[in-house]
Design a protein around this motif. Structure first.
Motif, PDB file in Angstrom:
ATOM      1  N   MET A   1       8.005   0.290   7.091  1.00  0.00           N
ATOM      2  CA  MET A   1       7.303   1.464   6.573  1.00  0.00           C
ATOM      3  C   MET A   1       5.835   1.170   6.288  1.00  0.00           C
ATOM      4  N   SER A   2       5.545  -0.047   5.847  1.00  0.00           N
ATOM      5  CA  SER A   2       4.167  -0.433   5.484  1.00  0.00           C
ATOM      6  C   SER A   2       3.873  -1.817   6.047  1.00  0.00           C
ATOM      7  N   PRO A   3       3.562  -1.906   7.336  1.00  0.00           N
ATOM      8  CA  PRO A   3       3.372  -3.218   7.958  1.00  0.00           C
ATOM      9  C   PRO A   3       2.226  -4.052   7.388  1.00  0.00           C
ATOM     10  N   ASP A   4       1.294  -3.407   6.687  1.00  0.00           N
ATOM     11  CA  ASP A   4       0.159  -4.133   6.124  1.00  0.00           C
ATOM     12  C   ASP A   4       0.354  -4.500   4.649  1.00  0.00           C
ATOM     13  N   ASP A   5       1.567  -4.360   4.135  1.00  0.00           N
ATOM     14  CA  ASP A   5       1.853  -4.674   2.728  1.00  0.00           C
ATOM     15  C   ASP A   5       1.835  -6.191   2.537  1.00  0.00           C
ATOM     16  N   GLU A   6       0.687  -6.707   2.071  1.00  0.00           N
ATOM     17  CA  GLU A   6       0.522  -8.159   1.944  1.00  0.00           C
ATOM     18  C   GLU A   6       1.520  -8.791   0.994  1.00  0.00           C
ATOM     19  N   LEU A   7       1.832  -8.113  -0.088  1.00  0.00           N
ATOM     20  CA  LEU A   7       2.780  -8.670  -1.051  1.00  0.00           C
ATOM     21  C   LEU A   7       4.151  -8.861  -0.412  1.00  0.00           C
ATOM     22  N   ALA A   8       4.590  -7.870   0.357  1.00  0.00           N
ATOM     23  CA  ALA A   8       5.880  -7.986   1.044  1.00  0.00           C
ATOM     24  C   ALA A   8       5.843  -9.111   2.071  1.00  0.00           C
ATOM     25  N   VAL A   9       4.746  -9.221   2.798  1.00  0.00           N
ATOM     26  CA  VAL A   9       4.622 -10.289   3.793  1.00  0.00           C
ATOM     27  C   VAL A   9       4.643 -11.657   3.108  1.00  0.00           C
ATOM     28  N   LEU A  10       3.889 -11.787   2.017  1.00  0.00           N
ATOM     29  CA  LEU A  10       3.872 -13.064   1.297  1.00  0.00           C
ATOM     30  C   LEU A  10       5.252 -13.416   0.747  1.00  0.00           C
TER      31      LEU A  10
ATOM     32  N   ALA B   1       2.019 -15.732   8.972  1.00  0.00           N
ATOM     33  CA  ALA B   1       0.712 -16.047   8.390  1.00  0.00           C
ATOM     34  C   ALA B   1      -0.389 -15.835   9.417  1.00  0.00           C
ATOM     35  N   ASN B   2      -0.170 -16.320  10.614  1.00  0.00           N
ATOM     36  CA  ASN B   2      -1.164 -16.199  11.675  1.00  0.00           C
ATOM     37  C   ASN B   2      -1.428 -14.733  12.016  1.00  0.00           C
ATOM     38  N   GLU B   3      -0.375 -13.951  12.083  1.00  0.00           N
ATOM     39  CA  GLU B   3      -0.503 -12.518  12.391  1.00  0.00           C
ATOM     40  C   GLU B   3      -1.354 -11.815  11.332  1.00  0.00           C
ATOM     41  N   HIS B   4      -1.118 -12.123  10.081  1.00  0.00           N
ATOM     42  CA  HIS B   4      -1.839 -11.428   9.012  1.00  0.00           C
ATOM     43  C   HIS B   4      -3.249 -11.963   8.805  1.00  0.00           C
ATOM     44  N   LEU B   5      -3.523 -13.158   9.290  1.00  0.00           N
ATOM     45  CA  LEU B   5      -4.888 -13.669   9.219  1.00  0.00           C
ATOM     46  C   LEU B   5      -5.811 -12.932  10.183  1.00  0.00           C
ATOM     47  N   LYS B   6      -5.228 -12.232  11.141  1.00  0.00           N
ATOM     48  CA  LYS B   6      -6.029 -11.446  12.082  1.00  0.00           C
ATOM     49  C   LYS B   6      -6.584 -10.184  11.427  1.00  0.00           C
ATOM     50  N   LEU B   7      -6.012  -9.800  10.289  1.00  0.00           N
ATOM     51  CA  LEU B   7      -6.510  -8.642   9.556  1.00  0.00           C
ATOM     52  C   LEU B   7      -7.782  -9.037   8.829  1.00  0.00           C
ATOM     53  N   SER B   8      -8.738  -8.168   8.786  1.00  0.00           N
ATOM     54  CA  SER B   8     -10.049  -8.519   8.235  1.00  0.00           C
ATOM     55  C   SER B   8     -10.008  -8.878   6.754  1.00  0.00           C
ATOM     56  N   LYS B   9      -9.117  -8.281   5.995  1.00  0.00           N
ATOM     57  CA  LYS B   9      -9.088  -8.550   4.553  1.00  0.00           C
ATOM     58  C   LYS B   9      -7.838  -9.327   4.137  1.00  0.00           C
ATOM     59  N   ALA B  10      -7.323 -10.142   5.013  1.00  0.00           N
ATOM     60  CA  ALA B  10      -6.107 -10.892   4.704  1.00  0.00           C
ATOM     61  C   ALA B  10      -6.353 -11.863   3.547  1.00  0.00           C
ATOM     62  N   ASP B  11      -5.380 -11.976   2.682  1.00  0.00           N
ATOM     63  CA  ASP B  11      -5.440 -12.881   1.529  1.00  0.00           C
ATOM     64  C   ASP B  11      -5.564 -14.326   2.007  1.00  0.00           C
ATOM     65  N   ASP B  12      -6.337 -15.111   1.281  1.00  0.00           N
ATOM     66  CA  ASP B  12      -6.527 -16.523   1.619  1.00  0.00           C
ATOM     67  C   ASP B  12      -5.218 -17.307   1.621  1.00  0.00           C
TER      68      ASP B  12
END
Length: 134
Positions: free
Chosen positions: A21-30, A49-60
């Motif tokens: 439902m929310s593919p960009d939900d960083e908390l869920a991904v983490l 991790a690699n996939e989400h690092l492609k997002l411009s505002k991905a968490d460190d």
């Protein structure tokens, strides 16, 4: 909640539903990465991790997780590059000794860098990293 009840499979399924439902939900991904980490599923940790690092505002933290995955998959060069990048970003944000929100991740990354140094024959650097944490 399921993860704390030791139902990793249930937690994984729930998080995957959230991410549908929310593919960009960083908390869920983490959280999903954390489940994979606990199970030693390093290829999945690396991929997420690699996939989400492609997002411009991905968490460190995604950099740190990718470093951990690379280390556990035996790619020490990639792990070292990522852990150094992560530590540099942490230091840009402030002093981990005085900022509790940075201290745990800084310590985790520093321990990982010491392991990398150790496994690449740089015992002096490994010892210095560990001494730095005391």
């Amino acid at each position: 909640v399921q993860l704390y009840l030791k139902d990793a499979a249930g937690a994984e399924a729930s998080l995957k539903e959230v991410l549908k439902m929310s593919p960009d939900d960083e908390l869920a991904v983490l959280r999903l990465i954390r489940i994979y980490e606990m199970q030693g599923r390093w290829k999945e940790v690396y991929a997420l991790a690699n996939e989400h690092l492609k997002l411009s505002k991905a968490d460190d933290l995604f950099i740190l997780y990718r470093a951990k995955a690379s280390f556990n998959l035996g790619d020490l060069k990639k792990a070292e590059l990522d852990v150094n990048s992560f530590l540099n970003r942490i230091m840009e944000k402030g002093d981990p000794a005085f900022d509790v929100s940075l201290s745990f991740d800084y310590e985790d990354a520093t321990k990982l860098r010491a392991k990398i140094y150790e496994q690449t024959g740089r015992q002096g650097l490994a010892k210095a990293e560990r001494e730095h944490l005391k």
